[in-house]
Design a protein around this motif. Structure first.
Motif, PDB file in Angstrom:
ATOM      1  N   LEU A 180      91.359  60.186 -66.161  1.00 28.68           N
ATOM      2  CA  LEU A 180      91.788  61.094 -65.100  1.00 28.68           C
ATOM      3  C   LEU A 180      90.729  61.131 -63.996  1.00 28.68           C
ATOM      4  CD1 LEU A 180      93.184  64.072 -67.202  1.00 28.68           C
ATOM      5  CD2 LEU A 180      94.510  62.478 -65.798  1.00 28.68           C
ATOM      6  N   PRO A 181      91.160  61.243 -62.736  1.00 29.89           N
ATOM      7  CA  PRO A 181      90.203  61.278 -61.633  1.00 29.89           C
ATOM      8  C   PRO A 181      89.549  62.649 -61.487  1.00 29.89           C
ATOM      9  CG  PRO A 181      92.417  61.493 -60.788  1.00 29.89           C
ATOM     10  CD  PRO A 181      92.546  61.245 -62.273  1.00 29.89           C
ATOM     11  N   SER A 182      88.310  62.632 -61.075  1.00 25.39           N
ATOM     12  CA  SER A 182      87.584  63.866 -60.792  1.00 25.39           C
ATOM     13  C   SER A 182      87.380  64.052 -59.300  1.00 25.39           C
ATOM     14  CB  SER A 182      86.221  63.855 -61.496  1.00 25.39           C
ATOM     15  OG  SER A 182      85.592  62.587 -61.354  1.00 25.39           O
ATOM     16  N   LYS A 183      87.535  62.950 -58.531  1.00 24.72           N
ATOM     17  CA  LYS A 183      87.328  63.045 -57.090  1.00 24.72           C
ATOM     18  C   LYS A 183      88.005  61.884 -56.380  1.00 24.72           C
ATOM     19  CE  LYS A 183      83.245  62.176 -55.263  1.00 24.72           C
ATOM     20  NZ  LYS A 183      81.857  62.286 -54.758  1.00 24.72           N
ATOM     21  N   TYR A 184      88.603  62.188 -55.220  1.00 26.80           N
ATOM     22  CA  TYR A 184      89.091  61.176 -54.295  1.00 26.80           C
ATOM     23  C   TYR A 184      88.213  61.252 -53.052  1.00 26.80           C
ATOM     24  CZ  TYR A 184      93.400  61.119 -57.100  1.00 26.80           C
ATOM     25  OH  TYR A 184      94.302  61.018 -58.128  1.00 26.80           O
ATOM     26  N   MET A 185      87.924  60.123 -52.446  1.00 20.40           N
ATOM     27  CA  MET A 185      87.116  60.093 -51.235  1.00 20.40           C
ATOM     28  C   MET A 185      87.823  59.301 -50.147  1.00 20.40           C
ATOM     29  SD  MET A 185      83.198  59.543 -52.601  1.00 20.40           S
ATOM     30  CE  MET A 185      83.615  58.154 -53.659  1.00 20.40           C
ATOM     31  N   LEU A 186      87.946  59.911 -48.960  1.00 23.42           N
ATOM     32  CA  LEU A 186      88.502  59.245 -47.791  1.00 23.42           C
ATOM     33  C   LEU A 186      87.339  58.756 -46.939  1.00 23.42           C
ATOM     34  CD1 LEU A 186      91.147  61.960 -46.811  1.00 23.42           C
ATOM     35  CD2 LEU A 186      91.436  60.035 -48.386  1.00 23.42           C
ATOM     36  N   LEU A 187      87.367  57.497 -46.545  1.00 25.30           N
ATOM     37  CA  LEU A 187      86.255  56.901 -45.810  1.00 25.30           C
ATOM     38  C   LEU A 187      86.707  56.440 -44.434  1.00 25.30           C
ATOM     39  CD1 LEU A 187      84.935  54.699 -48.762  1.00 25.30           C
ATOM     40  CD2 LEU A 187      84.145  56.977 -48.115  1.00 25.30           C
ATOM     41  N   GLY A 188      85.871  56.637 -43.423  1.00 22.40           N
ATOM     42  CA  GLY A 188      86.212  56.174 -42.085  1.00 22.40           C
ATOM     43  C   GLY A 188      85.668  57.078 -41.000  1.00 22.40           C
ATOM     44  N   ASP A 189      86.191  56.917 -39.768  1.00 21.15           N
ATOM     45  CA  ASP A 189      85.765  57.757 -38.649  1.00 21.15           C
ATOM     46  C   ASP A 189      86.123  59.208 -38.934  1.00 21.15           C
ATOM     47  OD1 ASP A 189      84.828  55.561 -37.279  1.00 21.15           O
ATOM     48  OD2 ASP A 189      86.684  55.267 -36.152  1.00 21.15           O
ATOM     49  N   GLN A 190      85.249  60.107 -38.523  1.00 18.03           N
ATOM     50  CA  GLN A 190      85.423  61.518 -38.853  1.00 18.03           C
ATOM     51  C   GLN A 190      86.760  62.069 -38.377  1.00 18.03           C
ATOM     52  OE1 GLN A 190      81.960  63.948 -38.300  1.00 18.03           O
ATOM     53  NE2 GLN A 190      83.121  65.828 -38.142  1.00 18.03           N
ATOM     54  N   LYS A 191      87.171  61.709 -37.176  1.00 18.24           N
ATOM     55  CA  LYS A 191      88.431  62.245 -36.663  1.00 18.24           C
ATOM     56  C   LYS A 191      89.621  61.799 -37.518  1.00 18.24           C
ATOM     57  CE  LYS A 191      89.001  58.541 -33.208  1.00 18.24           C
ATOM     58  NZ  LYS A 191      90.096  57.874 -33.932  1.00 18.24           N
ATOM     59  N   ASP A 192      89.539  60.583 -38.063  1.00 19.18           N
ATOM     60  CA  ASP A 192      90.631  60.071 -38.891  1.00 19.18           C
ATOM     61  C   ASP A 192      90.660  60.751 -40.258  1.00 19.18           C
ATOM     62  OD1 ASP A 192      91.386  58.270 -36.891  1.00 19.18           O
ATOM     63  OD2 ASP A 192      90.015  56.727 -37.630  1.00 19.18           O
ATOM     64  N   ILE A 193      89.498  60.857 -40.885  1.00 19.36           N
ATOM     65  CA  ILE A 193      89.472  61.417 -42.234  1.00 19.36           C
ATOM     66  C   ILE A 193      89.742  62.920 -42.220  1.00 19.36           C
ATOM     67  CG2 ILE A 193      87.997  59.615 -43.182  1.00 19.36           C
ATOM     68  CD1 ILE A 193      85.599  61.417 -42.924  1.00 19.36           C
ATOM     69  N   VAL A 194      89.281  63.610 -41.167  1.00 20.58           N
ATOM     70  CA  VAL A 194      89.522  65.048 -41.084  1.00 20.58           C
ATOM     71  C   VAL A 194      91.009  65.320 -40.821  1.00 20.58           C
ATOM     72  CG1 VAL A 194      89.075  67.121 -39.713  1.00 20.58           C
ATOM     73  CG2 VAL A 194      87.179  65.659 -40.419  1.00 20.58           C
TER      74      VAL A 194
END
Length: 264
Positions: free
Chosen positions: A145-159
């Motif tokens: 089971l996952p404990s964390k997902y992480m979105l990577l990239g430019d701040q405006k895109d990930i936010v």
């Protein structure tokens, strides 16, 4: 009287390229002389904290993955949080729509959706390689089971994508901007502060007997749980404003604690 000092890693104890200042290592060693325990609280995995402990030759209590897991320096696990099977699958399908690379971590492994040249460059400063491939949304089970997902990239895109995920899944997850180019998504109720409070209960100490230092938005819950909080001067203004003190280095915070707080 301060009985525990907890530090973040990236941007705090770990400088660019995973470099640790000699002065910070010396200051951490001196904590023992003041009878102050030591902890590391980070968005990184427990295996990364253990590598840092090897480098500084000091054992630490370990709050990993933004508080999803808490292990004592004697390797007793006192807290473990993961998403359940149904939530994991639903979140996985939703996050798979993110156009940039994203990462999924379990208690002992980190998976990346695709290794772009930027990811490969980032991987050079990681202690462990990322496993490429995340096509397992329908394979989650109790021991995977996952404990964390992480979105990577430019701040405006990930936010922007973070806001969409929050709207759909706010009942089951928390999300933090852990780096200008990274959003962490963790189970509801998970934070570094919750992890530290679990550790405090284990150690039989109070929140005001803990000093903390960090540099990012995922450190704000720690700042809010104790009056003895330090933000790095390189932190965003909104983060610095949440801390009681602003310092240049970890050793500066430790010196302040030893001189001004630990004897009160």
């Amino acid at each position: 009287m301060i009985k525990l000092f907890a530090t973040d890693l990236d941007g705090t104890l770990l400088k660019h390229g995973n470099r640790i200042e000699t002065e910070d290592i010396s200051a951490i060693e001196l904590l023992k002389e003041s009878n102050i325990d030591f902890a590391i609280a980070t968005g990184r995995m427990d295996r990364d904290i253990l590598k840092v402990c090897e480098e500084i030759t000091t054992d630490a209590h370990r709050i990993s993955q933004n508080g999803a897991f808490v292990d004592t320096k004697s390797n007793e696990k006192i807290l473990a949080n993961t998403f359940d099977i149904e939530t994991s699958s639903a979140l996985h399908h939703a996050i798979s729509q993110f156009p940039n690379p994203f990462c999924i971590t379990t208690v002992d492994e980190a998976y990346i959706s695709i290794k772009t040249p930027e990811i490969e460059a980032m991987e050079q400063i990681l202690y462990f390689p990322l496993v490429e491939g995340v096509d397992f949304a329908n394979e989650y089970q109790e021991n995977f089971l996952p404990s964390k997902y992480m979105l990577l990239g430019d701040q405006k895109d990930i936010v922007a994508f973070q806001a969409d995920i929050h709207e759909k899944f706010h009942a089951v997850c928390e999300s933090y901007l852990s780096d200008p180019r990274c959003v962490d998504i963790v189970p509801k109720g998970v934070s570094k502060a919750v992890g530290l409070l679990a550790l405090a209960d284990y150690l039989a100490i109070k929140p005001d007997e803990i000093a903390v230092i960090g540099d990012s938005f995922n450190d704000i819950p720690m700042f809010e749980m104790t009056p003895n909080s330090f933000a790095m001067s390189t932190a965003p203004e909104a983060v610095r404003n949440k801390a009681a003190h602003v310092v240049e280095d970890v050793h500066e915070a430790i010196a302040y604690v030893q001189q001004n707080v630990s004897t009160k």
